[in-house]
Design a protein around this motif. Sequence first.
Motif, PDB file in Angstrom:
ATOM      1  N   LYS A  67       1.036  -1.155  -0.093  1.00 40.39           N
ATOM      2  CA  LYS A  67      -0.092   0.031   0.056  1.00 40.39           C
ATOM      3  C   LYS A  67       0.971   1.265  -0.100  1.00 40.39           C
ATOM      4  N   LEU A  68       0.961   1.901  -1.070  1.00 39.15           N
ATOM      5  CA  LEU A  68       2.106   3.073  -1.325  1.00 39.15           C
ATOM      6  C   LEU A  68       1.275   4.301  -1.830  1.00 39.15           C
ATOM      7  N   LYS A  69      -0.141   4.285  -1.338  1.00 41.88           N
ATOM      8  CA  LYS A  69      -0.857   5.533  -1.401  1.00 41.88           C
ATOM      9  C   LYS A  69      -0.190   6.792  -1.150  1.00 41.88           C
ATOM     10  N   GLN A  70      -0.121   7.703  -2.098  1.00 44.38           N
ATOM     11  CA  GLN A  70       0.487   9.096  -1.729  1.00 44.38           C
ATOM     12  C   GLN A  70       2.025   8.856  -1.748  1.00 44.38           C
ATOM     13  N   ALA A  71       2.743   7.760  -2.316  1.00 41.13           N
ATOM     14  CA  ALA A  71       4.107   7.656  -2.203  1.00 41.13           C
ATOM     15  C   ALA A  71       4.544   8.664  -3.371  1.00 41.13           C
ATOM     16  N   HIS A  72       6.022   9.013  -3.082  1.00 36.03           N
ATOM     17  CA  HIS A  72       6.618   9.996  -4.022  1.00 36.03           C
ATOM     18  C   HIS A  72       8.023   9.413  -4.711  1.00 36.03           C
TER      19      HIS A  72
ATOM     20  N   SER B 235      -2.365   4.560  -5.476  1.00 37.42           N
ATOM     21  CA  SER B 235      -3.608   5.915  -5.653  1.00 37.42           C
ATOM     22  C   SER B 235      -2.806   6.937  -5.103  1.00 37.42           C
ATOM     23  N   ASN B 236      -3.078   8.042  -5.738  1.00 38.33           N
ATOM     24  CA  ASN B 236      -2.686   9.237  -5.409  1.00 38.33           C
ATOM     25  C   ASN B 236      -0.941   9.490  -5.083  1.00 38.33           C
ATOM     26  N   SER B 237      -0.326   8.552  -5.998  1.00 40.26           N
ATOM     27  CA  SER B 237       1.023   8.509  -5.742  1.00 40.26           C
ATOM     28  C   SER B 237       1.738   9.397  -6.597  1.00 40.26           C
ATOM     29  N   LYS B 238       2.803   9.860  -6.575  1.00 36.82           N
ATOM     30  CA  LYS B 238       3.565  10.728  -7.737  1.00 36.82           C
ATOM     31  C   LYS B 238       4.759   9.877  -8.164  1.00 36.82           C
ATOM     32  N   LEU B 239       4.827   9.522  -9.616  1.00 39.47           N
ATOM     33  CA  LEU B 239       5.962   9.053 -10.173  1.00 39.47           C
ATOM     34  C   LEU B 239       6.347  10.062 -11.260  1.00 39.47           C
ATOM     35  N   ASN B 240       7.115  11.063 -10.859  1.00 40.78           N
ATOM     36  CA  ASN B 240       7.444  11.976 -11.761  1.00 40.78           C
ATOM     37  C   ASN B 240       8.900  11.983 -12.391  1.00 40.78           C
ATOM     38  N   GLY B 241       9.032  11.866 -13.713  1.00 40.05           N
ATOM     39  CA  GLY B 241      10.491  12.006 -14.368  1.00 40.05           C
ATOM     40  C   GLY B 241      11.003  10.773 -14.012  1.00 40.05           C
ATOM     41  N   CYS B 242      10.443   9.730 -13.934  1.00 43.32           N
ATOM     42  CA  CYS B 242      10.980   8.290 -13.606  1.00 43.32           C
ATOM     43  C   CYS B 242      11.242   7.523 -14.940  1.00 43.32           C
ATOM     44  N   ASP B 243      12.127   6.747 -15.165  1.00 43.69           N
ATOM     45  CA  ASP B 243      12.159   5.678 -16.009  1.00 43.69           C
ATOM     46  C   ASP B 243      11.725   4.378 -15.694  1.00 43.69           C
ATOM     47  N   LEU B 244      10.650   3.969 -16.429  1.00 46.11           N
ATOM     48  CA  LEU B 244       9.678   2.710 -15.977  1.00 46.11           C
ATOM     49  C   LEU B 244       9.995   1.755 -17.028  1.00 46.11           C
ATOM     50  N   SER B 245      11.002   1.365 -17.626  1.00 44.21           N
ATOM     51  CA  SER B 245      11.543   0.659 -18.387  1.00 44.21           C
ATOM     52  C   SER B 245      11.247  -0.817 -17.748  1.00 44.21           C
TER      53      SER B 245
ATOM     54  N   GLU C 250      -5.217   4.602  -9.614  1.00 41.58           N
ATOM     55  CA  GLU C 250      -6.173   5.984  -9.807  1.00 41.58           C
ATOM     56  C   GLU C 250      -5.473   7.131  -9.274  1.00 41.58           C
ATOM     57  N   LYS C 251      -5.780   8.231  -9.808  1.00 45.46           N
ATOM     58  CA  LYS C 251      -5.257   9.533  -9.680  1.00 45.46           C
ATOM     59  C   LYS C 251      -3.744   9.625  -9.258  1.00 45.46           C
ATOM     60  N   ALA C 252      -3.001   8.566  -9.963  1.00 48.00           N
ATOM     61  CA  ALA C 252      -1.665   8.664  -9.840  1.00 48.00           C
ATOM     62  C   ALA C 252      -1.034   9.854 -10.558  1.00 48.00           C
ATOM     63  N   ASP C 253       0.020  10.554 -10.382  1.00 42.34           N
ATOM     64  CA  ASP C 253       0.719  11.337 -11.296  1.00 42.34           C
ATOM     65  C   ASP C 253       1.933  10.862 -11.725  1.00 42.34           C
ATOM     66  N   LEU C 254       1.914  10.401 -13.026  1.00 43.61           N
ATOM     67  CA  LEU C 254       3.045   9.851 -13.848  1.00 43.61           C
ATOM     68  C   LEU C 254       3.567  10.932 -14.960  1.00 43.61           C
TER      69      LEU C 254
ATOM     70  N   ASN D 194      -5.427  -2.927 -14.791  1.00 47.02           N
ATOM     71  CA  ASN D 194      -5.017  -2.164 -13.972  1.00 47.02           C
ATOM     72  C   ASN D 194      -6.158  -0.923 -13.573  1.00 47.02           C
ATOM     73  N   LYS D 195      -5.910  -0.308 -12.559  1.00 47.97           N
ATOM     74  CA  LYS D 195      -7.011   0.907 -12.353  1.00 47.97           C
ATOM     75  C   LYS D 195      -6.060   1.983 -12.692  1.00 47.97           C
ATOM     76  N   ILE D 196      -6.821   2.784 -13.505  1.00 49.72           N
ATOM     77  CA  ILE D 196      -5.990   3.700 -13.831  1.00 49.72           C
ATOM     78  C   ILE D 196      -6.858   5.151 -14.081  1.00 49.72           C
ATOM     79  N   ASN D 197      -7.856   5.200 -13.473  1.00 50.44           N
ATOM     80  CA  ASN D 197      -9.102   6.140 -13.563  1.00 50.44           C
ATOM     81  C   ASN D 197      -8.321   7.560 -12.947  1.00 50.44           C
ATOM     82  N   GLN D 198      -8.562   8.622 -13.771  1.00 44.29           N
ATOM     83  CA  GLN D 198      -7.777   9.933 -13.438  1.00 44.29           C
ATOM     84  C   GLN D 198      -6.414   9.917 -13.208  1.00 44.29           C
ATOM     85  N   ALA D 199      -5.695   8.705 -13.730  1.00 44.95           N
ATOM     86  CA  ALA D 199      -4.109   9.043 -13.587  1.00 44.95           C
ATOM     87  C   ALA D 199      -3.595  10.079 -14.670  1.00 44.95           C
ATOM     88  N   LYS D 200      -2.675  10.741 -14.247  1.00 49.13           N
ATOM     89  CA  LYS D 200      -2.074  11.814 -15.115  1.00 49.13           C
ATOM     90  C   LYS D 200      -0.867  11.163 -15.867  1.00 49.13           C
ATOM     91  N   ILE D 201      -0.972  11.029 -17.137  1.00 49.16           N
ATOM     92  CA  ILE D 201      -0.140  10.187 -18.003  1.00 49.16           C
ATOM     93  C   ILE D 201       0.528  11.201 -19.140  1.00 49.16           C
TER      94      ILE D 201
END
Length: 187
Positions: free
Chosen positions: A101-106, A123-133, A143-147, A160-167
């Motif tokens: 459970k990594l809700k709101q992880a950065h 959900s609600n986590s931030k994975l910004n500027g990451c290499d996800l290879s 859901e609501k994650a910021d990628l 996967n649940k991706i509702n309102q994710a920022k991609i």
Amino acid sequence: MLIADKKFEKLEELSNRDEYEGCIFLNCNLANGNFSTTRFIECEFVDCNLSNVLVSETSFREVSFKNCKMIGIQFDTCNQLLFEASFESCQLDHSVFFKMKLKQAHFMNCQLVEVDFSETDLSNSKLNGCDLSGTKFDHSNLEKADLTSSINLVIDPEINKINQAKIPFSQLPGLLAKYNLKIKKDS
């Protein structure tokens, strides 16, 4: 034993089963160490090598990792009660967060190559500027994650649940990868 408000520099070994509160670890090489049953509360790791560290029943509460090499860590074995950690400019390749459970992880500007986020709640986590290879998202909640600004993203929206994710727009083909489409940009 409780160790509080101490600064450790260039440490090469850490005694497990202790509790560290408000401590800072700078330029430590603790690779292949054993952190099992250790508790870290409000601690900071900066420029450390923590690759392949054993974290069975380890507690991480309000812990930040900056510019750390953390390859192959099995985070899913740590104590997940009140788990809270943030990662900035870290290399976490081949690490495992299975069913966590990594809700709101950065995760900011991290290298997350072939990381396992299967069944993980991001959900609600931030994975910004990451290499996800090669990162695995299987029955994960994003859901609501910021990628935003992450690259090499491949997520199957059917499992996967991706509702309102920022991609990022540039990563939209990663949502269709399983269909083997050749997507061309309009000219």
